[in-house]
Structure formats: structure tokens, C-alpha cells
Design an enzyme around this catalytic site. Structure first.
Site, PDB file in Angstrom:
ATOM      1  N   ARG A 285      59.963  13.618 -25.256  1.00  0.00           N
ATOM      2  CA  ARG A 285      58.783  14.452 -25.065  1.00  0.00           C
ATOM      3  C   ARG A 285      57.664  13.585 -24.501  1.00  0.00           C
ATOM      4  O   ARG A 285      57.458  12.446 -24.952  1.00  0.00           O
ATOM      5  CB  ARG A 285      58.304  15.095 -26.383  1.00  0.00           C
ATOM      6  CG  ARG A 285      59.143  16.279 -26.848  1.00  0.00           C
ATOM      7  CD  ARG A 285      59.106  17.453 -25.872  1.00  0.00           C
ATOM      8  NE  ARG A 285      59.930  18.570 -26.299  1.00  0.00           N
ATOM      9  CZ  ARG A 285      61.171  18.819 -25.854  1.00  0.00           C
ATOM     10  NH1 ARG A 285      61.734  18.032 -24.966  1.00  0.00           N
ATOM     11  NH2 ARG A 285      61.837  19.879 -26.279  1.00  0.00           N
ATOM     12  N   GLN A 314      53.234  20.950 -20.058  1.00  0.00           N
ATOM     13  CA  GLN A 314      54.175  21.409 -19.040  1.00  0.00           C
ATOM     14  C   GLN A 314      53.849  22.840 -18.668  1.00  0.00           C
ATOM     15  O   GLN A 314      53.796  23.668 -19.572  1.00  0.00           O
ATOM     16  CB  GLN A 314      55.615  21.277 -19.541  1.00  0.00           C
ATOM     17  CG  GLN A 314      56.034  19.816 -19.637  1.00  0.00           C
ATOM     18  CD  GLN A 314      57.491  19.599 -19.986  1.00  0.00           C
ATOM     19  OE1 GLN A 314      57.924  18.473 -20.112  1.00  0.00           O
ATOM     20  NE2 GLN A 314      58.267  20.641 -20.156  1.00  0.00           N
ATOM     21  N   HIS A 333      61.050  18.767 -15.929  1.00  0.00           N
ATOM     22  CA  HIS A 333      61.880  18.795 -17.144  1.00  0.00           C
ATOM     23  C   HIS A 333      63.195  19.555 -16.862  1.00  0.00           C
ATOM     24  O   HIS A 333      63.252  20.776 -16.953  1.00  0.00           O
ATOM     25  CB  HIS A 333      61.078  19.499 -18.253  1.00  0.00           C
ATOM     26  CG  HIS A 333      61.640  19.342 -19.622  1.00  0.00           C
ATOM     27  ND1 HIS A 333      60.922  19.621 -20.748  1.00  0.00           N
ATOM     28  CD2 HIS A 333      62.849  18.941 -20.062  1.00  0.00           C
ATOM     29  CE1 HIS A 333      61.669  19.408 -21.816  1.00  0.00           C
ATOM     30  NE2 HIS A 333      62.856  18.998 -21.417  1.00  0.00           N
TER      31      HIS A 333
END
Ligand code: NAD
Length: 399
Positions: A285, A314, A333
Site C-alpha cells: 500500500r 488512488q 495499481h
């Protein structure tokens, strides 16, 4: 009947695909260690197709509407005027993926008086204020193991890419060059290097197993020690803390969840303890690493490279320093959202929903919060608290 709000990433810019690069997926029997694959009663999607974007709908619409539930799917998740914020108010269940997280802050949970279940279609539920979920008595569940191997493959790829200077070398080819000296002046073998993982759970131990044949020296730190037989088999050295481990490592890979213990773990002080020229790979993360400390360490040469696919928030704003810092190998991601992984977490999400609607228990290993406390995988790997602070900044991506 339940109202389900599902937040998914946008379709490809050229439209939802009608053909794929490969004709199918390999069939897996179980996860390493024997955990069974997701076991819904049925699925209404073709494994190997795009399920994680808005038009893919995680393959849930037929199932949910067939039972009389309603399903809202949107990618518009940030800011007070977003579809998510609007639809959340009377939602019973929220589903989102960590790749495009629907941040469930305490404020949002307070506004959603009917909300009882938050499902993470993937792994990592730090986008939910877990303390607020505990206080509310909500259930938070994720599809444990669905993409752990996917991520471990990505970690190995990123370690090799950084050390071997792959991305800049590829760029010389695209630019029409043949600049061997430019490419190799930062290129090393990993053979003989010391590589350490922060977290040796499903992903971290899969990374260790995949790296062993490269003849590297393996290290790890975790709040749970691996069984002695595994430590011996992998010839891996245990360290009590990340700060103890990093001074001996040429490469550090982060594979622990984000929770109050790990937030900002890689700050100036810990990065300063690393070997000069170490590589740091973070697919866990973004918030586990201090944004500006990483950028500064790349500029000064304290870090030779940083790669990963996790950011905070994000999506990150266009001016996020990790987009432009030197010697990075960042991707959006994606590591846990391969088509292979999507098929597993879509099936796992359906399994969780079937259990919920039929009043059957959700598998213990899928639980993060239940009954007013951390439970299952959550009790093993998290500490209670909130890691969503600052997520409002995700709205800046749109501007
Ligand atoms: P896991 O629960 O199997 O393993 C996590 C390990 O971290 C556990 O062994 C736990 O004890 C350890 N840990 C927790 N706190 C720690 C601390 N303070 N210091 C050291 N170790 C600590 O989970 P997993 O499947 O290996 O996934 C780990 C994390 O990776 C997830 O929580 C998620 O944040 C991230 N992830 C990212 C992606 C992606 O697409 N990039 C996909 C899946 C998971």
C-alpha cells in the site's frame, strides 16, 4: 431486498474488449497450502474476460437482479458530488476493489445508515475506516488469497526490472537507439544480493519461494514468525523489525497490510538505515512509504530504484511526485487485477454475497471485521484503527 453499490474502474479508453490475447486461463486446483479456491454455487461470467471494469460488473448483475436485489455500478467515486456518495446513502452493501478504492471514511459510513457489509473484491481493506466499521458493527470481508500469487509474480518482475535497468533500456529501443553503455551503467545481477520482505504472509512467503532459485540471501520480518521448517527450507533469516532488517538488504519488498502499525513505516529514518543504492519495491500500500522521503531518497541516490503499483490516494493526482521522480518503475495499481485474478475475486465476491443472503457464515479467512471487532484474516494481519485519512485528495485526479 438489498441495494448493492459496486465501484469499479473505468472501461478501457478504446471500449470494452470483444476479443482477448489468450483463449482461456489455466485451471488451478487450490491455493498453496490447500486453501480452496472461491466456491460460489454458480458464476455468470466467462473466466479470462474483463470483470473489474464498469461494464464487466464483476459478473454480478444476473445473479443479484435474479434474486430481486438492485445493483448500481459506477466508477465515479470521489468528491461530494460523486455517484458513489449519492448512492451510498441507502445502500446495504458496498463492493469495491483496492485498485480503484471506494474510500469508506467514518463520515461516509455515518451517512450510510443501512450499510452492513463492505466487500473488497481483492485483498486489502484499508480503504475502509476499520475502526468506524467496528464501531458500527459492520462486516468487512475480502477474498483472501485471490491475487496473492499474482502480486508475488509482479514483485519478482519489479525487482528484476529495477536491478537490471529494464525500463530505461526498453525506452532506448523505442527511441530508435542502441545505447548499450547508457543501459548497463545502472544494471546489476541480483545473484548474491540480500533480499528482505516486510510481511511473510501469503504474498511475502510466495515472493521468498520465487526468489530462492536466484541464489540470493533471504530475510524477513513479520509479527508472526514462520514455522521453523519453512525458515530452514527457504534458508531465510528472521528480524524482529523492519528497521533491524533493512541495513543488511540490497532489496526490500513490502508485503504487509496498511494499518496503524505500518502507516508511514518507511519514513526518512528507516530509509536512511537502508544500504546506499538499495532497491525498494512496494506492492502492498502506498501509505506504508512516506511519499516525499521516497522521492528524496531517489534523488540523493540513497535508493537506486523504487517500484510498485500502490499509491495514496488512488487515483493519485497528476502532480504526484512518484510519477516524475528518477529511477522509478511505478505502474497503476494492477498487480492483483490480472484477468486470472479477476476471475478468482469475482467468484469470491459472489461466494460472499451468496453466504450473506442465505444467512450462512462467510468463511473465517475472508473476514476482516465482524461482530464489532477484527476477525479472521483481519485479526491475524491488521490492527484496529483508520488508514483512510487524506483519501479525499483522490477527487483532485479529475481536475
Ligand atoms: P496476509 O494476511 O497473508 O499477509 C500479511 C502479513 O503481513 C501477515 O503475515 C502479517 O502478520 C504481516 N504483518 C502485519 N503487520 C505487520 C507489521 N507491522 N510488520 C510486519 N509484518 C506485518 O496477506 P497477503 O495476501 O500476503 O497480502 C498482504 C497485503 O498486500 C494486503 O493486505 C494488501 O495490502 C496488499 N495487496 C496488494 C495487492 C496489489 O494488487 N498490489 C493485491 C493483494 C494484496
Amino acid at each position: 431486498m438489498a441495494k448493492v453499490v459496486c465501484v469499479l474502474y473505468d472501461d478501457p479508453v478504446e471500449g470494452f474488449p470483444n476479443a482477448y490475447a489468450r483463449d482461456g486461463l489455466p485451471k488451478l486446483e487450490s491455493f498453496p497450502g490447500g486453501q480452496t479456491l472461491p466456491t460460489p454455487k454458480a458464476i455468470d461470467f466467462q473466466p479470462g474476460t474483463l470483470l473489474g471494469s464498469v461494464s464487466g460488473e464483476l459478473g454480478l448483475r444476473t445473479f443479484l437482479e435474479g434474486q430481486g436485489h438492485s445493483l448500481v455500478v459506477t466508477s465515479d467515486k470521489d468528491g461530494p458530488d460523486s455517484v458513489f456518495e449519492r448512492e451510498l446513502v441507502d445502500a446495504d452493501i458496498v463492493i469495491s476493489q483496492p485498485f480503484w478504492p471506494a474510500y469508506l471514511t467514518a463520515e461516509r459510513i455515518a451517512k450510510a445508515s443501512k450499510l452492513k457489509l463492505a466487500i473488497t473484491a481483492g485483498i486489502g481493506s484499508d480503504h475502509v475506516d476499520l475502526q468506524a466499521a467496528i464501531d458500527r458493527g459492520m462486516t468487512v470481508a475480502e477474498v483472501t488469497y485471490c491475487n496473492s500469487i499474482s502480486v508475488s509474480e509482479h514483485v519478482v518482475m519489479m525487482i528484476l526490472s529495477l536491478a537490471r535497468n529494464y525500463i530505461p533500456s526498453y525506452q532506448w529501443v523505442v527511441k530508435g537507439g542502441w545505447n548499450i553503455a547508457d543501459c548497463v551503467a545502472r544494471s546489476y545481477d541480483i545473484e548474491g544480493m540480500a533480499i528482505g520482505t516486510v510481511g511473510a504472509g501469503r504474498i511475502g512467503s510466495a515472493v521468498l519461494r520465487r526468489l530462492k532459485p536466484f541464489d540470493v540471501k533471504l530475510h524477513y520480518t513479520d509479527r508472526h514468525r514462520l514455522p521453523e521448517a519453512v525458515e530452514q527450507e527457504l534458508a531465510v533469516t528472521f528480524h524482529k523489525t523492519a528497521a533491524d532488517m533493512v541495513p543488511v538488504c540490497d532489496v526490500v519488498t513490502i508485503n504487509a497490510p496498511l494499518h496503524p502499525e505500518t502507516e508511514n513505516l518507511f519514513d526518512n529514518a528507516v530509509i536512511a538505515k537502508m544500504k546506499r543504492g538499495a532497491y525498494l519495491v512496494n506492492t502492498a500500500r502506498g501509505k506504508i512509504c512516506n511519499r516525499d522521503a521516497v522521492a528524496r531518497a531517489l534523488e540523493s541516490g540513497q535508493l537506486a530504484g523504487y517500484a510498485g503499483d500502490v499509491w495514496f490516494p488512488q487515483p493519485p493526482p497528476k502532480d504526484h511526485p512518484w510519477r516524475s521522480m528518477p529511477h522509478h518503475g511505478m505502474t497503476p495499481h494492477i498487480s492483483g487485477s490480472s484477468l486470472s485474478a479477476q476471475a478468482r475475486y469475482a467468484a469470491g465476491t459472489r461466494e460472499i454475497l451468496e453466504c450473506w443472503f442465505e444467512g450462512r457464515p462467510i468463511r473465517e479467512e475472508y473476514l476482516i471485521v465482524a461482530g464489532g471487532k477484527l476477525a479472521g484474516a483481519g485479526a491475524h494481519s491488521y490492527s484496529a484503527g483508520d488508514a483512510t485519512r487524506g483519501s479525499e485528495e483522490a477527487a483532485r485526479f479529475k481536475t
